[in-house]
Write an enzyme that holds these catalytic residues in place. Sequence first.
Site, PDB file in Angstrom:
ATOM      1  N   CYS A  50      42.367  34.507  42.999  1.00 12.89           N
ATOM      2  CA  CYS A  50      41.725  34.235  44.288  1.00 12.89           C
ATOM      3  C   CYS A  50      41.068  32.867  44.309  1.00 12.89           C
ATOM      4  O   CYS A  50      40.795  32.333  45.384  1.00 12.89           O
ATOM      5  CB  CYS A  50      40.704  35.318  44.615  1.00 12.89           C
ATOM      6  SG  CYS A  50      39.635  35.770  43.243  1.00 12.89           S
ATOM      7  N   ASN A  51      40.824  32.283  43.143  1.00 12.22           N
ATOM      8  CA  ASN A  51      40.130  30.996  43.106  1.00 12.22           C
ATOM      9  C   ASN A  51      40.966  29.838  42.596  1.00 12.22           C
ATOM     10  O   ASN A  51      40.483  28.703  42.574  1.00 12.22           O
ATOM     11  CB  ASN A  51      38.868  31.106  42.236  1.00 12.22           C
ATOM     12  CG  ASN A  51      37.748  31.833  42.943  1.00 12.22           C
ATOM     13  OD1 ASN A  51      37.597  31.710  44.148  1.00 12.22           O
ATOM     14  ND2 ASN A  51      36.982  32.611  42.198  1.00 12.22           N
ATOM     15  N   HIS A  97      42.145  22.509  29.172  1.00 12.73           N
ATOM     16  CA  HIS A  97      41.904  23.108  30.488  1.00 12.73           C
ATOM     17  C   HIS A  97      42.199  24.604  30.461  1.00 12.73           C
ATOM     18  O   HIS A  97      41.394  25.412  30.941  1.00 12.73           O
ATOM     19  CB  HIS A  97      42.770  22.417  31.537  1.00 12.73           C
ATOM     20  CG  HIS A  97      42.639  23.003  32.909  1.00 12.73           C
ATOM     21  ND1 HIS A  97      41.577  22.732  33.747  1.00 12.73           N
ATOM     22  CD2 HIS A  97      43.432  23.887  33.576  1.00 12.73           C
ATOM     23  CE1 HIS A  97      41.712  23.414  34.875  1.00 12.73           C
ATOM     24  NE2 HIS A  97      42.833  24.119  34.792  1.00 12.73           N
ATOM     25  N   GLU A 112      33.202  35.118  33.825  1.00 13.84           N
ATOM     26  CA  GLU A 112      33.797  36.278  34.514  1.00 13.84           C
ATOM     27  C   GLU A 112      34.853  36.937  33.630  1.00 13.84           C
ATOM     28  O   GLU A 112      35.559  36.284  32.868  1.00 13.84           O
ATOM     29  CB  GLU A 112      34.408  35.855  35.841  1.00 13.84           C
ATOM     30  CG  GLU A 112      35.577  34.888  35.718  1.00 13.84           C
ATOM     31  CD  GLU A 112      36.636  35.134  36.775  1.00 13.84           C
ATOM     32  OE1 GLU A 112      36.997  36.298  36.950  1.00 13.84           O
ATOM     33  OE2 GLU A 112      37.094  34.165  37.385  1.00 13.84           O
ATOM     34  N   GLY A 187      37.968  40.662  55.107  1.00 13.76           N
ATOM     35  CA  GLY A 187      39.048  40.100  54.304  1.00 13.76           C
ATOM     36  C   GLY A 187      39.722  41.183  53.486  1.00 13.76           C
ATOM     37  O   GLY A 187      39.148  42.254  53.251  1.00 13.76           O
ATOM     38  N   GLY A 189      41.918  40.177  50.620  1.00 12.68           N
ATOM     39  CA  GLY A 189      42.558  39.505  49.497  1.00 12.68           C
ATOM     40  C   GLY A 189      42.121  40.073  48.163  1.00 12.68           C
ATOM     41  O   GLY A 189      41.554  41.172  48.086  1.00 12.68           O
TER      42      GLY A 189
END
Length: 230
Positions: A50-51, A97, A112, A187, A189
């Site tokens: 989602c991000n 990364h 998270e 929403g 999603g």
Amino acid sequence: MALFVIGLNHRTAPLDLRERLAFSHARLGSVLPGLNGQLNASGLVLLSTCNRTELYLSSEDPDSARAKTLEFIQTHAKSERVGPLLYVEEEAAAVRHLFRVASGLDSMVVGEQEILAQVKQAYVASVTAATADKLIHVLFQRSLYVGKRVRTETGISLGSASVASVAVALAERIFGDLRDREIMILGAGKMAELTAKHLLSQKVRSILVSNRTYERACELAQQFGAGRCI
């Protein structure tokens, strides 16, 4: 063999653009097969949450692969303005990364817990679609090891560690006990799905889902046992 990642996330792109570039796990099954050939890549993993949406590629012709990947992203975003919002990391920087992503250090909520499972899911989808070469195998297997080790050896995952769980905790702080409450989610999603799971774990009385797409709202509601859509 060159290695690079190209993508965007919550820091670089607005929500509407990230939504257009989101690929569900089910959709990856139809997008991935043959995509490495289309992008002139030897190996490929598409990580979509989602991000963030990120493509990790290994290629013997990185200039061509980058150009084709940018074209792929612009096509799915249906926007030419996506270019300046993308980041590209190469070689060791690309490895670093992904390690940061898998460890939860690059997340909206640091530490998270969902992201490590999402990285694994993206890697497994690549293996299933036969788009992972030796370099991609080593990169993602190592990133999963690093992500687990960071969580084991540090306190990064202590407490609520996702946007959804933080949102539910904040609601409890403001409104008190959420049991027997009726709650509306705006929403449908991935974030809404995670939030619904956390809310149900708090034994809320009912959840209403409102979304601009009726079919997706029904799909999410029925996923959690909705009796009907209105």
